[in-house]
Design a protein around this motif. Structure first.
Motif, PDB file in Angstrom:
ATOM      1  N   VAL A   1      -1.117  16.421  -1.138  1.00 59.80           N
ATOM      2  CA  VAL A   1      -1.230  17.008  -0.371  1.00 59.80           C
ATOM      3  C   VAL A   1      -0.111  16.227   0.834  1.00 59.80           C
ATOM      4  CG1 VAL A   1      -1.261  18.496   2.233  1.00 59.80           C
ATOM      5  CG2 VAL A   1      -3.199  18.272   0.247  1.00 59.80           C
ATOM      6  N   ARG A   2       0.173  15.307   1.280  1.00 57.38           N
ATOM      7  CA  ARG A   2       0.944  14.439   1.410  1.00 57.38           C
ATOM      8  C   ARG A   2       2.054  14.082   0.824  1.00 57.38           C
ATOM      9  NH1 ARG A   2      -0.593  15.182   7.442  1.00 57.38           N
ATOM     10  NH2 ARG A   2      -3.049  14.030   7.355  1.00 57.38           N
ATOM     11  N   GLN A   3       3.576  14.144   0.911  1.00 57.03           N
ATOM     12  CA  GLN A   3       4.637  14.122   0.355  1.00 57.03           C
ATOM     13  C   GLN A   3       5.087  12.755   0.369  1.00 57.03           C
ATOM     14  OE1 GLN A   3       6.028  16.348  -0.935  1.00 57.03           O
ATOM     15  NE2 GLN A   3       4.726  18.177  -0.561  1.00 57.03           N
ATOM     16  N   ARG A   4       4.258  11.782   1.343  1.00 60.89           N
ATOM     17  CA  ARG A   4       4.480  10.179   1.446  1.00 60.89           C
ATOM     18  C   ARG A   4       3.053   9.444   1.679  1.00 60.89           C
ATOM     19  NH1 ARG A   4       8.659   9.240   6.905  1.00 60.89           N
ATOM     20  NH2 ARG A   4       7.212  10.564   8.007  1.00 60.89           N
ATOM     21  N   ASN A   5       3.834   8.194   0.953  1.00 61.32           N
ATOM     22  CA  ASN A   5       2.349   7.332   1.309  1.00 61.32           C
ATOM     23  C   ASN A   5       2.473   6.481   2.800  1.00 61.32           C
ATOM     24  OD1 ASN A   5       0.006   5.950   1.504  1.00 61.32           O
ATOM     25  ND2 ASN A   5       0.010   5.310  -0.862  1.00 61.32           N
ATOM     26  N   GLU A   6       1.244   6.848   4.468  1.00 63.23           N
ATOM     27  CA  GLU A   6       2.306   6.032   5.610  1.00 63.23           C
ATOM     28  C   GLU A   6       0.653   5.057   5.544  1.00 63.23           C
ATOM     29  OE1 GLU A   6       2.227   9.116   8.127  1.00 63.23           O
ATOM     30  OE2 GLU A   6       3.837   9.361   8.069  1.00 63.23           O
ATOM     31  N   ASP A   7      -0.116   4.660   4.106  1.00 63.36           N
ATOM     32  CA  ASP A   7      -0.124   3.834   4.355  1.00 63.36           C
ATOM     33  C   ASP A   7       0.106   2.414   3.903  1.00 63.36           C
ATOM     34  OD1 ASP A   7      -2.684   5.699   5.270  1.00 63.36           O
ATOM     35  OD2 ASP A   7      -3.837   5.117   3.077  1.00 63.36           O
ATOM     36  N   SER A   8      -0.272   1.576   4.307  1.00 62.03           N
ATOM     37  CA  SER A   8      -0.148  -0.288   3.839  1.00 62.03           C
ATOM     38  C   SER A   8      -0.517  -1.042   3.961  1.00 62.03           C
ATOM     39  CB  SER A   8       1.033  -0.384   5.522  1.00 62.03           C
ATOM     40  OG  SER A   8       1.400  -1.136   4.733  1.00 62.03           O
ATOM     41  N   CYS A   9      -1.565  -2.064   2.522  1.00 60.82           N
ATOM     42  CA  CYS A   9      -2.419  -2.380   2.264  1.00 60.82           C
ATOM     43  C   CYS A   9      -1.720  -3.663   1.873  1.00 60.82           C
ATOM     44  CB  CYS A   9      -3.122  -1.155   1.397  1.00 60.82           C
ATOM     45  SG  CYS A   9      -3.800  -0.155   1.446  1.00 60.82           S
ATOM     46  N   LEU A  10      -2.513  -4.724   1.987  1.00 61.59           N
ATOM     47  CA  LEU A  10      -1.837  -5.850   1.234  1.00 61.59           C
ATOM     48  C   LEU A  10      -3.489  -7.058   1.024  1.00 61.59           C
ATOM     49  CD1 LEU A  10       0.236  -7.236   4.337  1.00 61.59           C
ATOM     50  CD2 LEU A  10       0.840  -6.295   2.395  1.00 61.59           C
ATOM     51  N   LEU A  11      -3.794  -7.629   0.451  1.00 65.13           N
ATOM     52  CA  LEU A  11      -4.444  -8.379  -0.671  1.00 65.13           C
ATOM     53  C   LEU A  11      -4.068 -10.177  -0.843  1.00 65.13           C
ATOM     54  CD1 LEU A  11      -7.353  -7.411  -3.708  1.00 65.13           C
ATOM     55  CD2 LEU A  11      -6.073  -9.578  -3.399  1.00 65.13           C
ATOM     56  N   TYR A  12      -5.026 -10.976  -0.454  1.00 63.39           N
ATOM     57  CA  TYR A  12      -4.495 -12.223  -0.894  1.00 63.39           C
ATOM     58  C   TYR A  12      -6.038 -12.842  -0.827  1.00 63.39           C
ATOM     59  CZ  TYR A  12       0.383 -11.008   1.457  1.00 63.39           C
ATOM     60  OH  TYR A  12       1.499 -11.136   2.009  1.00 63.39           O
ATOM     61  N   GLU A  13      -5.824 -13.610  -1.963  1.00 66.00           N
ATOM     62  CA  GLU A  13      -6.852 -14.401  -2.685  1.00 66.00           C
ATOM     63  C   GLU A  13      -5.874 -15.653  -2.435  1.00 66.00           C
ATOM     64  OE1 GLU A  13      -8.579 -12.187  -4.844  1.00 66.00           O
ATOM     65  OE2 GLU A  13     -10.584 -10.728  -4.035  1.00 66.00           O
ATOM     66  N   PHE A  14      -6.907 -17.081  -2.058  1.00 70.75           N
ATOM     67  CA  PHE A  14      -6.222 -18.556  -3.086  1.00 70.75           C
ATOM     68  C   PHE A  14      -7.455 -18.558  -3.522  1.00 70.75           C
ATOM     69  CE2 PHE A  14      -3.077 -16.763   0.538  1.00 70.75           C
ATOM     70  CZ  PHE A  14      -2.163 -17.158  -0.436  1.00 70.75           C
ATOM     71  N   GLU A  15      -7.238 -19.857  -4.457  1.00 74.38           N
ATOM     72  CA  GLU A  15      -8.817 -20.670  -5.346  1.00 74.38           C
ATOM     73  C   GLU A  15      -7.665 -21.296  -5.327  1.00 74.38           C
ATOM     74  OE1 GLU A  15     -10.701 -18.447  -8.379  1.00 74.38           O
ATOM     75  OE2 GLU A  15     -10.894 -16.851  -7.227  1.00 74.38           O
ATOM     76  N   SER A  16      -8.726 -22.778  -5.679  1.00 75.37           N
ATOM     77  CA  SER A  16      -8.038 -24.225  -5.588  1.00 75.37           C
ATOM     78  C   SER A  16      -9.645 -24.721  -5.940  1.00 75.37           C
ATOM     79  CB  SER A  16      -7.656 -25.082  -4.482  1.00 75.37           C
ATOM     80  OG  SER A  16      -8.667 -25.474  -3.938  1.00 75.37           O
ATOM     81  N   GLY A  17      -8.850 -25.466  -6.979  1.00 72.67           N
ATOM     82  CA  GLY A  17      -9.838 -26.706  -8.299  1.00 72.67           C
ATOM     83  C   GLY A  17      -9.141 -28.202  -7.571  1.00 72.67           C
ATOM     84  N   GLY A  18     -10.070 -29.379  -8.087  1.00 71.72           N
ATOM     85  CA  GLY A  18      -9.446 -30.472  -8.826  1.00 71.72           C
ATOM     86  C   GLY A  18     -10.170 -31.181  -7.621  1.00 71.72           C
ATOM     87  N   SER A  19      -9.053 -32.371  -7.450  1.00 71.46           N
ATOM     88  CA  SER A  19      -9.618 -33.086  -6.464  1.00 71.46           C
ATOM     89  C   SER A  19      -9.463 -32.615  -5.053  1.00 71.46           C
ATOM     90  CB  SER A  19      -7.681 -34.298  -6.676  1.00 71.46           C
ATOM     91  OG  SER A  19      -8.610 -35.268  -5.181  1.00 71.46           O
ATOM     92  N   ALA A  20     -10.227 -32.697  -4.115  1.00 68.11           N
ATOM     93  CA  ALA A  20     -10.588 -31.871  -2.850  1.00 68.11           C
ATOM     94  C   ALA A  20     -10.061 -30.294  -2.864  1.00 68.11           C
ATOM     95  CB  ALA A  20      -9.157 -32.694  -1.743  1.00 68.11           C
TER      96      ALA A  20
END
Length: 299
Positions: free
Chosen positions: A53-72
């Protein structure tokens, strides 16, 4: 590995007592996540749709995922944000974009970047305070008190989930939602800030009366609408396995929690589940913008 996704776009804050979403109790002084940090896996997917129905998207979403490995290796870290610009207001899309990005920037700057620099893991009260501050800064950015160009019409909800080790922090204003699926139990981690919800909570309306309440669409809290803002902040200990869902009311307002549970409980990837949630909301009418972030976690 880093995964980043985005879609276009009273200061007395009550901190709820920690709620555990697994059978065992995790106290403030116990941090089992520190012993198992390298075992946590986060796999998130983000979808946002303008709806039917809407003419524009007024939602805003963000996703950040961080993984690490090895030493420490660093503590696993996931940041998930959903903001729903208030429909019917000029500048809703502007408000949601500013709020989501301001809050995310502050959280990364205050929590993740210090971890990259070798600083110690932050304790629970500190993270709760930072979560609250991120929302208040976002509110101020949306509602600049001294800006001559501010019309006062832009508003947005804001729901943030931060996974750090096996700890989950949630900051929330408005009627977007956060859920956690554990086993076959879908738990809502946030409370809607509708007038009708307040009346139910205080015993002035029954659930049946609320269904036909004439002012059920009045939202009591939103960023950008008042000078002072109350922010709900919650802490949860993550169980060994489950799924998280953050969504705008274009999803949870279109389909029932029962249907959300049926979709979330499937043995499918987060991408497939997110797609199915959006499709279900569209099939139910798609009357609003629809956003969903689905996260599978395992330790």
């Amino acid at each position: 590995m880093s995964k980043v996704s985005a879609q276009p776009d009273s200061l007395d804050t009550k901190i709820e007592e920690p709620v555990d979403i697994k059978p065992q109790t995790v106290t403030h002084n116990e941090h089992p996540a520190k012993k198992q940090a390298s075992e946590l896996r986060l796999d998130g997917a983000l979808r946002s749709d303008v709806g039917a129905v809407r003419q524009r998207n007024e939602d805003s979403c963000l996703l950040y995922e961080f993984e690490s490995g090895g030493s420490a290796p660093l503590s696993p870290f996931g940041l998930y944000v959903v903001a729903d610009g208030m429909g019917g207001y000029d500048g809703g899309d502007r408000a949601s974009k500013i709020a989501s990005r301001t809050a995310a920037h502050y959280l990364l700057q205050s929590i993740y970047f210090p971890l990259l620099n070798g600083e110690p893991h932050p304790e629970q009260p500190s993270v709760e305070q930072i979560m609250r501050e991120s929302v208040l800064l976002a509110h101020e950015a949306v509602h600049p008190p001294d800006s001559p160009d501010y019309s006062g019409n832009g508003g947005t909800t804001l729901t943030i989930a931060l996974a750090l080790d096996r700890q989950l922090y949630v900051a929330h204003v408005g009627d977007s939602r956060a859920y956690c699926l554990v086993g076959e139990d879908l738990q809502m981690l946030t409370r809607d800030h509708w007038l009708v919800q307040r009346l139910q909570d205080t015993g002035r309306l029954t659930a049946e009366e609320a269904e036909n309440f004439q002012h059920r669409n009045i939202l009591l809290r939103a960023l950008g609408q008042e000078e002072e803002l109350d922010v709900d902040v919650y802490y949860y200990a993550l169980p060994a396995y489950g799924k998280l869902l953050l969504c705008s009311d274009g999803l949870c307002g279109q389909i029932s929690d029962t249907e959300i549970l049926q979709i979330m409980n499937q043995t499918r990837s987060p991408d497939q589940i997110a797609d199915q949630l959006i499709a279900a909301a569209l099939s139910a009418g798609g009357l609003d913008n629809i956003s969903a972030i689905v996260v599978e976690f395992e330790a």
